[in-house]
Design a protein around this motif. Structure first.
Motif, PDB file in Angstrom:
ATOM      1  N   LEU A  37      53.919 -15.645  11.106  1.00  0.00           N
ATOM      2  CA  LEU A  37      54.538 -16.974  11.072  1.00  0.00           C
ATOM      3  C   LEU A  37      55.939 -16.964  11.676  1.00  0.00           C
ATOM      4  CD1 LEU A  37      53.415 -18.282   7.566  1.00  0.00           C
ATOM      5  CD2 LEU A  37      52.671 -19.086   9.808  1.00  0.00           C
ATOM      6  N   GLU A  38      56.698 -15.923  11.405  1.00  0.00           N
ATOM      7  CA  GLU A  38      58.048 -15.855  11.967  1.00  0.00           C
ATOM      8  C   GLU A  38      58.016 -15.637  13.476  1.00  0.00           C
ATOM      9  OE1 GLU A  38      60.052 -14.216   7.871  1.00  0.00           O
ATOM     10  OE2 GLU A  38      59.320 -12.814   9.376  1.00  0.00           O
ATOM     11  N   ALA A  41      57.234 -18.952  14.978  1.00  0.00           N
ATOM     12  CA  ALA A  41      58.426 -19.813  14.954  1.00  0.00           C
ATOM     13  C   ALA A  41      59.395 -19.422  16.067  1.00  0.00           C
ATOM     14  CB  ALA A  41      59.110 -19.731  13.593  1.00  0.00           C
ATOM     15  N   VAL A  44      58.011 -20.628  19.369  1.00  0.00           N
ATOM     16  CA  VAL A  44      58.199 -22.077  19.547  1.00  0.00           C
ATOM     17  C   VAL A  44      59.648 -22.381  19.915  1.00  0.00           C
ATOM     18  CG1 VAL A  44      58.247 -24.270  18.304  1.00  0.00           C
ATOM     19  CG2 VAL A  44      56.264 -22.775  18.098  1.00  0.00           C
ATOM     20  N   ILE A  45      60.585 -21.749  19.221  1.00  0.00           N
ATOM     21  CA  ILE A  45      62.007 -22.007  19.488  1.00  0.00           C
ATOM     22  C   ILE A  45      62.365 -21.649  20.935  1.00  0.00           C
ATOM     23  CG2 ILE A  45      64.341 -21.200  18.948  1.00  0.00           C
ATOM     24  CD1 ILE A  45      63.347 -20.948  16.011  1.00  0.00           C
ATOM     25  N   VAL A  77      65.675 -18.381  11.207  1.00  0.00           N
ATOM     26  CA  VAL A  77      64.452 -17.603  10.962  1.00  0.00           C
ATOM     27  C   VAL A  77      64.820 -16.218  10.450  1.00  0.00           C
ATOM     28  CG1 VAL A  77      62.432 -16.564  12.061  1.00  0.00           C
ATOM     29  CG2 VAL A  77      63.072 -18.900  12.619  1.00  0.00           C
TER      30      VAL A  77
END
Length: 138
Positions: A37-38, A41, A44-45, A77
């Motif tokens: 998940l990290e 993230a 995506v960033i 994050v």
């Protein structure tokens, strides 16, 4: 004749120093899920940052957004990874602690490297503020 009963022998499994560990399967599953998940993230960033400098118009020249806000989001994050590592350490989930420590170090390297890249790009504008890429910036 009745002899008195002896007191119980010392039991090292009881007391404040007792080590409890999380279930290994749950620990491994939670650790892997958090890392995935990290990484999603972070993808995506930095994907949004990459897309900010992408244009399908061949005539128009587009510069990517400054890295600052994206590095702040990546730092968030990393902060969540540190908090998750602390919670996992308290629960005795040592696989999750190791995974979150790796993610925290990765994010720290990304933020420091991104800040260095941003500073290097801004250094060129200080020496030559009339350059085309510096006119829009600050």
């Amino acid at each position: 004749m009745e002899l008195p009963a002896a007191p119980p022998a010392f039991d090292a499994t009881r007391g404040p120093r007792r080590r409890r560990r999380a279930d290994p399967g749950a620990d491994l599953g939670a650790g892997c899920a958090l890392v995935v998940l990290e990484l999603v993230a972070l993808g995506v960033i930095f994907g949004l940052w990459f897309l900010s400098g992408l244009s399908f118009d061949p005539v128009r020249t587009v510069e990517a957004d400054p890295l600052g806000p994206y590095l702040a989001a990546a730092g968030g994050v990393g902060l969540l990874a540190v908090v998750a590592a602390a919670v996992a350490a308290r629960a005795g989930a040592f696989v999750t602690v190791a995974g979150q420590a790796v993610v925290a170090v990765l994010v720290c390297l990304l933020v420091v490297g991104g800040a260095a890249v941003q500073a290097h790009g801004e250094r060129g504008c200080r020496g030559l503020p009339t350059a085309a890429r510096c006119a829009e910036g600050s």
